[in-house]
Scaffold this motif. Sequence first.
Motif, PDB file in Angstrom:
ATOM      1  N   ASP A   1       2.456  12.234  12.295  1.00  0.00           N
ATOM      2  CA  ASP A   1       1.442  11.185  12.306  1.00  0.00           C
ATOM      3  C   ASP A   1       0.033  11.756  12.191  1.00  0.00           C
TER       4      ASP A   1
ATOM      5  N   GLY B   1      -4.665  12.517   4.970  1.00  0.00           N
ATOM      6  CA  GLY B   1      -4.890  11.324   4.170  1.00  0.00           C
ATOM      7  C   GLY B   1      -6.231  10.681   4.425  1.00  0.00           C
ATOM      8  N   VAL B   2      -6.445  10.212   5.648  1.00  0.00           N
ATOM      9  CA  VAL B   2      -7.643   9.420   5.925  1.00  0.00           C
ATOM     10  C   VAL B   2      -8.883  10.302   5.953  1.00  0.00           C
TER      11      VAL B   2
ATOM     12  N   PRO C   1      -9.945   5.993  -3.811  1.00  0.00           N
ATOM     13  CA  PRO C   1     -10.471   4.751  -3.228  1.00  0.00           C
ATOM     14  C   PRO C   1     -11.411   4.024  -4.182  1.00  0.00           C
TER      15      PRO C   1
ATOM     16  N   GLY D   1      -0.913  12.055   2.036  1.00  0.00           N
ATOM     17  CA  GLY D   1      -0.784  11.463   3.365  1.00  0.00           C
ATOM     18  C   GLY D   1       0.186  10.294   3.356  1.00  0.00           C
ATOM     19  N   ALA D   2       0.028   9.430   2.343  1.00  0.00           N
ATOM     20  CA  ALA D   2       0.906   8.257   2.272  1.00  0.00           C
ATOM     21  C   ALA D   2       2.346   8.674   2.017  1.00  0.00           C
TER      22      ALA D   2
ATOM     23  N   VAL E   1      -0.682  12.819   8.618  1.00  0.00           N
ATOM     24  CA  VAL E   1      -1.039  11.685   7.769  1.00  0.00           C
ATOM     25  C   VAL E   1      -2.513  11.333   7.967  1.00  0.00           C
ATOM     26  N   TYR E   2      -2.951  11.331   9.216  1.00  0.00           N
ATOM     27  CA  TYR E   2      -4.331  10.950   9.514  1.00  0.00           C
ATOM     28  C   TYR E   2      -5.327  11.990   8.995  1.00  0.00           C
TER      29      TYR E   2
ATOM     30  N   GLY F   1       0.807  -1.218   0.000  1.00  0.00           N
ATOM     31  CA  GLY F   1       0.000   0.000   0.000  1.00  0.00           C
ATOM     32  C   GLY F   1       0.837   1.263   0.000  1.00  0.00           C
ATOM     33  N   VAL F   2       2.132   1.120   0.355  1.00  0.00           N
ATOM     34  CA  VAL F   2       3.030   2.268   0.338  1.00  0.00           C
ATOM     35  C   VAL F   2       3.092   2.873  -1.063  1.00  0.00           C
TER      36      VAL F   2
ATOM     37  N   TRP G   1      -5.172  10.977  -0.133  1.00  0.00           N
ATOM     38  CA  TRP G   1      -4.505   9.724   0.219  1.00  0.00           C
ATOM     39  C   TRP G   1      -3.040   9.714  -0.188  1.00  0.00           C
TER      40      TRP G   1
ATOM     41  N   TYR H   1      -4.059   8.487  -5.994  1.00  0.00           N
ATOM     42  CA  TYR H   1      -4.915   7.401  -5.524  1.00  0.00           C
ATOM     43  C   TYR H   1      -6.351   7.857  -5.300  1.00  0.00           C
TER      44      TYR H   1
END
Lengths: 300, 295
Positions: free
Chosen positions: A253, A260-261, A45, A269-270, A256-257, A35-36, A266, A43
């Motif tokens: 961190d 990304g999330v 989803p 964040g990744a 990223v959350y 997934g990296v 995405w 990307y």
Amino acid sequence: MRRLTHALRRHKAIYLLLLPGMLYFLLFHYLPLAGVSIAFMDYSPFLGLSGSSWIGLDNFAKLFDDPEFASTVRNTLVISFLQIAFAFPAPILLALLLNSLLSGRVKRMVQTVVYLPHFLSWVIVIAVWQQVLGGAGALADLFQQLGLGSVNVMANAETFKILLTAQVIWKDVGWGTIIFFAAIASIPTQLYESAAVDGAGPLRRTWHITLPGILPVIVLLLILKLGDVLSVGFEQILLQQPSVGAEAAQVLDTFVYFRGVLGGDWGIGAAAGLLKGVIGTLMIVAANRMARRAGSEGLF
Amino acid sequence: MTSSHRPAWVEPPNRVVTALKGMVIGLILLIMIYPLAYVILNSFASPEATTTAGLIPSEWSFSAYTTIFKGGIVQRSLIVSIAITLVGTALSLAVTATLAYALTKTRQIPGVRAALYLVLLTMLFSAGIIPNYLVVKAFGLLDSYWALIIPVLASAFNVVVMRNFFMQLPRELFEAARMDGAGELSIFVKIVLPLSKAVLAVIGLFYAVAYWNSFFNAMLYLNDASKWPIQLVLNSYVLQGASMSSMNNTEMYNLPSSQSVQMAVVVLATVPILIVYPFLQKYFTKGVLTGAIKG
């Protein structure tokens, strides 16, 4: 091939015991590495990994142009620095203090109390601090009764990084002493005895015997901590970000959350997560090499 | 007192130094205990009692707890957390013990050494939040209780600690059983496990504490508030209280937002840890240090 089937048949039971655990590690630690790749993708989803298009290093370029990313890195490093400066030495000092006590009973009682918060979740710790130091907490009540106006330590963006450090100390200072107690216990008592006979008082014995005795452990832990500078208490900060704002409390961190999330960026964040992961792993390996060079055994 | 033993070469305690140390230690104890005591005692305050910084509420009452246990999301989240902790700990122990035992066979059985390295290597890296999320999603675990268990089923650290313990068991016992015709499975179940009760207890406790305390995975993987474990409910109810009106579609927000109810939720989330703490304390010093030894 024949040797393999032979081994499989002969040691069926052991391979059977091995299977569930290895399956877990492969599926939930190695498979995610695939997934990296979305760090290099535009990307979505809905399109999934196979449907999204490759865009090379675009996500990284966007990341470095993003002003929020710069402040995120700055916050992460400042918080890390504060923790190395204050939260790291705290257990050493506490271990030395407790070690100097003559009464074993007092020592054990203090240990029982200071180890406890390590086992509480960050949600509990912060909720408890909120009740004491928050806007409707005990301190605020006290200030009001004394006519000092209102106070809310928990929602002050300027002092937030200090608050984080204080919380880390409160939660883990006791836990941190364990490894130093073990190091102190391995110092031969004769050293203290002969130093005392030679006229060294308690302070000089601490300085010339205890500290040098635990120095290898201190160096090892410090180097490991340096290898981990990009990781600062994720849950601890995530939980408190709403009350102080992202400017003071965005770290890698949480970036990223949120980006990304929650934000749906995405790829960006990744990319941030990958950058952190790669630098983190390299630094741990480098730190271990430094620890070995410094004469300590290292971790691996 | 019998517990203070001063070797002959240590000088008699200096009164000023002793007093100073006593003050510092008193201060440390106060800072550690006061917040917990304040929350626990004031969770028994009646809703009408005015809060003060004092430890003893002006009026005692169980109303905060009776409100919570009338039903609603706090009660349900406690049941969820208890179930996750019990099921998760049992599965984690089973997977950790079987894997750890298999990994003791690095010398005899091809492939086991490679498996050991694969496990050890996971201590060095993490794919990160987003890749992990994608895997959990791909397996269809989103909004499932299993998302709180399966992705954190085993930790390499615990596997190593348990493997070290198994390696120290006397080899002769296994040989004797093998002579009697016992297979590897029955050696594991009938000899290894019964001899390893202590390490199983310690590691089980550590897993249980981790499951009980787990917060972020629940936040990441469970959108449905009715499935939330206690830590997540604690977060929204006590910490993010301000944004509650925007989420008034769940039962939780029928709870009166009195301070004693907030404190009672904190206490309920803490009690299980307090119950197992004496057992934890008895074992963990040993556990931490065994883990520090190279695997």
